[in-house]
Write a protein that holds these residues in place. Structure first.
Motif, PDB file in Angstrom:
ATOM      1  N   MET A   1       0.819  -1.184   0.000  1.00 40.05           N
ATOM      2  CA  MET A   1       0.000   0.000   0.000  1.00 40.05           C
ATOM      3  C   MET A   1       0.873   1.262   0.000  1.00 40.05           C
ATOM      4  O   MET A   1       0.602   2.198  -0.735  1.00 40.05           O
ATOM      5  N   GLN A   2       1.909   1.243   0.867  1.00 44.34           N
ATOM      6  CA  GLN A   2       2.795   2.392   0.937  1.00 44.34           C
ATOM      7  C   GLN A   2       3.564   2.572  -0.373  1.00 44.34           C
ATOM      8  O   GLN A   2       3.813   3.695  -0.811  1.00 44.34           O
ATOM      9  N   ARG A   3       3.942   1.475  -0.961  1.00 47.72           N
ATOM     10  CA  ARG A   3       4.672   1.552  -2.215  1.00 47.72           C
ATOM     11  C   ARG A   3       3.795   2.177  -3.294  1.00 47.72           C
ATOM     12  O   ARG A   3       4.245   3.014  -4.086  1.00 47.72           O
ATOM     13  N   LEU A   4       2.514   1.821  -3.315  1.00 48.43           N
ATOM     14  CA  LEU A   4       1.581   2.374  -4.288  1.00 48.43           C
ATOM     15  C   LEU A   4       1.410   3.884  -4.063  1.00 48.43           C
ATOM     16  O   LEU A   4       1.418   4.663  -5.025  1.00 48.43           O
ATOM     17  N   LEU A   5       1.280   4.274  -2.810  1.00 47.02           N
ATOM     18  CA  LEU A   5       1.154   5.696  -2.499  1.00 47.02           C
ATOM     19  C   LEU A   5       2.414   6.461  -2.897  1.00 47.02           C
ATOM     20  O   LEU A   5       2.330   7.567  -3.454  1.00 47.02           O
ATOM     21  N   ARG A   6       3.573   5.886  -2.587  1.00 52.43           N
ATOM     22  CA  ARG A   6       4.825   6.524  -2.945  1.00 52.43           C
ATOM     23  C   ARG A   6       4.955   6.672  -4.468  1.00 52.43           C
ATOM     24  O   ARG A   6       5.394   7.716  -4.971  1.00 52.43           O
ATOM     25  N   GLN A   7       4.538   5.663  -5.204  1.00 57.44           N
ATOM     26  CA  GLN A   7       4.620   5.693  -6.654  1.00 57.44           C
ATOM     27  C   GLN A   7       3.700   6.788  -7.210  1.00 57.44           C
ATOM     28  O   GLN A   7       4.094   7.556  -8.088  1.00 57.44           O
ATOM     29  N   ARG A   8       2.463   6.891  -6.686  1.00 58.85           N
ATOM     30  CA  ARG A   8       1.540   7.934  -7.147  1.00 58.85           C
ATOM     31  C   ARG A   8       2.082   9.324  -6.829  1.00 58.85           C
ATOM     32  O   ARG A   8       1.965  10.247  -7.625  1.00 58.85           O
ATOM     33  N   PHE A   9       2.664   9.460  -5.643  1.00 62.44           N
ATOM     34  CA  PHE A   9       3.232  10.739  -5.258  1.00 62.44           C
ATOM     35  C   PHE A   9       4.341  11.139  -6.225  1.00 62.44           C
ATOM     36  O   PHE A   9       4.416  12.288  -6.657  1.00 62.44           O
ATOM     37  N   GLN A  10       5.200  10.194  -6.577  1.00 68.35           N
ATOM     38  CA  GLN A  10       6.293  10.488  -7.503  1.00 68.35           C
ATOM     39  C   GLN A  10       5.758  10.845  -8.888  1.00 68.35           C
ATOM     40  O   GLN A  10       6.289  11.731  -9.561  1.00 68.35           O
ATOM     41  N   GLU A  11       4.683  10.164  -9.319  1.00 65.19           N
ATOM     42  CA  GLU A  11       4.098  10.490 -10.621  1.00 65.19           C
ATOM     43  C   GLU A  11       3.542  11.912 -10.624  1.00 65.19           C
ATOM     44  O   GLU A  11       3.764  12.667 -11.569  1.00 65.19           O
ATOM     45  N   GLU A  12       2.816  12.264  -9.563  1.00 65.82           N
ATOM     46  CA  GLU A  12       2.254  13.613  -9.469  1.00 65.82           C
ATOM     47  C   GLU A  12       3.372  14.658  -9.419  1.00 65.82           C
ATOM     48  O   GLU A  12       3.279  15.722 -10.037  1.00 65.82           O
ATOM     49  N   GLU A  13       4.422  14.342  -8.672  1.00 64.20           N
ATOM     50  CA  GLU A  13       5.543  15.266  -8.550  1.00 64.20           C
ATOM     51  C   GLU A  13       6.215  15.476  -9.907  1.00 64.20           C
ATOM     52  O   GLU A  13       6.575  16.600 -10.277  1.00 64.20           O
ATOM     53  N   SER A  14       6.363  14.406 -10.685  1.00 62.87           N
ATOM     54  CA  SER A  14       7.005  14.544 -11.998  1.00 62.87           C
ATOM     55  C   SER A  14       6.109  15.332 -12.951  1.00 62.87           C
ATOM     56  O   SER A  14       6.602  16.136 -13.749  1.00 62.87           O
ATOM     57  N   LYS A  15       4.765  15.179 -12.860  1.00 64.80           N
ATOM     58  CA  LYS A  15       3.855  15.950 -13.698  1.00 64.80           C
ATOM     59  C   LYS A  15       3.971  17.440 -13.381  1.00 64.80           C
ATOM     60  O   LYS A  15       4.014  18.267 -14.284  1.00 64.80           O
ATOM     61  N   VAL A  16       4.034  17.741 -12.097  1.00 63.56           N
ATOM     62  CA  VAL A  16       4.130  19.141 -11.690  1.00 63.56           C
ATOM     63  C   VAL A  16       5.448  19.744 -12.160  1.00 63.56           C
ATOM     64  O   VAL A  16       5.486  20.863 -12.664  1.00 63.56           O
ATOM     65  N   SER A  17       6.556  19.003 -12.015  1.00 63.27           N
ATOM     66  CA  SER A  17       7.842  19.550 -12.446  1.00 63.27           C
ATOM     67  C   SER A  17       7.874  19.745 -13.956  1.00 63.27           C
ATOM     68  O   SER A  17       8.456  20.704 -14.459  1.00 63.27           O
ATOM     69  N   VAL A  18       7.220  18.863 -14.732  1.00 63.63           N
ATOM     70  CA  VAL A  18       7.148  19.025 -16.183  1.00 63.63           C
ATOM     71  C   VAL A  18       6.342  20.274 -16.512  1.00 63.63           C
ATOM     72  O   VAL A  18       6.726  21.071 -17.384  1.00 63.63           O
ATOM     73  N   GLN A  19       5.227  20.493 -15.788  1.00 61.52           N
ATOM     74  CA  GLN A  19       4.412  21.681 -16.046  1.00 61.52           C
ATOM     75  C   GLN A  19       5.189  22.955 -15.742  1.00 61.52           C
ATOM     76  O   GLN A  19       5.109  23.943 -16.462  1.00 61.52           O
ATOM     77  N   ILE A  20       5.976  22.913 -14.678  1.00 61.54           N
ATOM     78  CA  ILE A  20       6.771  24.084 -14.325  1.00 61.54           C
ATOM     79  C   ILE A  20       7.813  24.360 -15.405  1.00 61.54           C
ATOM     80  O   ILE A  20       8.010  25.503 -15.809  1.00 61.54           O
ATOM     81  N   ARG A  21       8.478  23.324 -15.863  1.00 62.80           N
ATOM     82  CA  ARG A  21       9.477  23.505 -16.907  1.00 62.80           C
ATOM     83  C   ARG A  21       8.852  24.058 -18.180  1.00 62.80           C
ATOM     84  O   ARG A  21       9.389  24.958 -18.818  1.00 62.80           O
ATOM     85  N   LEU A  22       7.683  23.529 -18.566  1.00 63.19           N
ATOM     86  CA  LEU A  22       7.014  24.011 -19.770  1.00 63.19           C
ATOM     87  C   LEU A  22       6.614  25.470 -19.617  1.00 63.19           C
ATOM     88  O   LEU A  22       6.761  26.268 -20.545  1.00 63.19           O
ATOM     89  N   ARG A  23       6.109  25.844 -18.443  1.00 60.23           N
ATOM     90  CA  ARG A  23       5.722  27.228 -18.224  1.00 60.23           C
ATOM     91  C   ARG A  23       6.942  28.138 -18.297  1.00 60.23           C
ATOM     92  O   ARG A  23       6.891  29.228 -18.858  1.00 60.23           O
ATOM     93  N   HIS A  24       8.066  27.683 -17.746  1.00 63.60           N
ATOM     94  CA  HIS A  24       9.296  28.474 -17.776  1.00 63.60           C
ATOM     95  C   HIS A  24       9.770  28.660 -19.223  1.00 63.60           C
ATOM     96  O   HIS A  24      10.208  29.737 -19.618  1.00 63.60           O
ATOM     97  N   GLN A  25       9.677  27.594 -20.016  1.00 65.96           N
ATOM     98  CA  GLN A  25      10.086  27.694 -21.418  1.00 65.96           C
ATOM     99  C   GLN A  25       9.191  28.670 -22.167  1.00 65.96           C
ATOM    100  O   GLN A  25       9.664  29.476 -22.970  1.00 65.96           O
ATOM    101  N   ASP A  26       7.882  28.623 -21.901  1.00 69.77           N
ATOM    102  CA  ASP A  26       6.958  29.555 -22.566  1.00 69.77           C
ATOM    103  C   ASP A  26       7.296  30.988 -22.184  1.00 69.77           C
ATOM    104  O   ASP A  26       7.257  31.892 -23.014  1.00 69.77           O
ATOM    105  N   ASP A  27       7.609  31.224 -20.909  1.00 64.57           N
ATOM    106  CA  ASP A  27       7.931  32.575 -20.457  1.00 64.57           C
ATOM    107  C   ASP A  27       9.203  33.087 -21.118  1.00 64.57           C
ATOM    108  O   ASP A  27       9.284  34.250 -21.518  1.00 64.57           O
ATOM    109  N   THR A  28      10.199  32.229 -21.252  1.00 63.37           N
ATOM    110  CA  THR A  28      11.447  32.684 -21.849  1.00 63.37           C
ATOM    111  C   THR A  28      11.267  32.927 -23.347  1.00 63.37           C
ATOM    112  O   THR A  28      11.903  33.806 -23.911  1.00 63.37           O
ATOM    113  N   LYS A  29      10.398  32.166 -24.013  1.00 64.07           N
ATOM    114  CA  LYS A  29      10.138  32.396 -25.429  1.00 64.07           C
ATOM    115  C   LYS A  29       9.463  33.741 -25.640  1.00 64.07           C
ATOM    116  O   LYS A  29       9.712  34.428 -26.605  1.00 64.07           O
TER     117      LYS A  29
END
Length: 166
Positions: A1-29
């Motif tokens: 159960m904990q492993r599943l929660l940890r995996q979901r947390f990491q997936e959400e964290e990676s989605k957020v970091s990708v969104q931040i990077r994309l927003r930063h790229q749009d701002d610099t463009k």
């Protein structure tokens, strides 16, 4: 159960970091990036410094909070022994404060007693007038109403008086 929660947390964290990077790229463009935030910070600093500069003359000559105007504040030296005159002054002030507190307590007791007496007289007069009904008031009832009025005025005046340490 904990492993599943940890995996979901990491997936959400990676989605957020990708969104931040994309927003930063749009701002610099678009030419925003760090320059946009620098302008915001610069404006904030300019506005706050203007406010401080304008309010400085208002506070420069003002006395400290809590300081009595016209009277210099005494210099407090910690761990200093008091001389006999200062000890006498402190004892005299303390005795005066205790006497004033006792006088105010006595005044409050008198007000309480007179208020209770006033309440008893008013209830008694109301009961008599209720028993009488629509008839005219007797002379004793009129006299009781006058006594109640005098006592109420005395209580009112007693409540205005307070013994102060001035």
């Amino acid at each position: 159960m904990q492993r599943l929660l940890r995996q979901r947390f990491q997936e959400e964290e990676s989605k957020v970091s990708v969104q931040i990077r994309l927003r930063h790229q749009d701002d610099t463009k678009l030419g925003y990036g760090i320059a946009r935030y620098g302008v915001r910070i610069g404006r904030g600093l300019i506005i706050s410094s203007c406010i401080a500069w304008v309010s400085l003359p208002a506070f420069a000559g003002s006395p400290q909070v809590g300081a009595a105007q016209g009277q210099p504040r005494p210099i407090v030296i910690p761990n200093r022994t008091l001389d006999p005159h200062e000890l006498n002054d402190l004892e005299r002030k303390d005795a005066k404060r205790r006497n004033l507190d006792a006088a105010n307590a006595a005044r409050k007791r008198v007000i309480d007693d007179e208020t209770n007496r006033l309440l008893i007289l008013a209830r008694d007069l109301k009961a008599k007038t209720d028993r009488l009904g629509t008839g005219t008031l007797t002379p004793t009832m009129v006299r009781e109403a006058e006594v109640i009025e005098l006592l109420a005025n005395d209580v009112k005046e007693e409540m205005k008086l307070t013994v102060n340490a001035d």
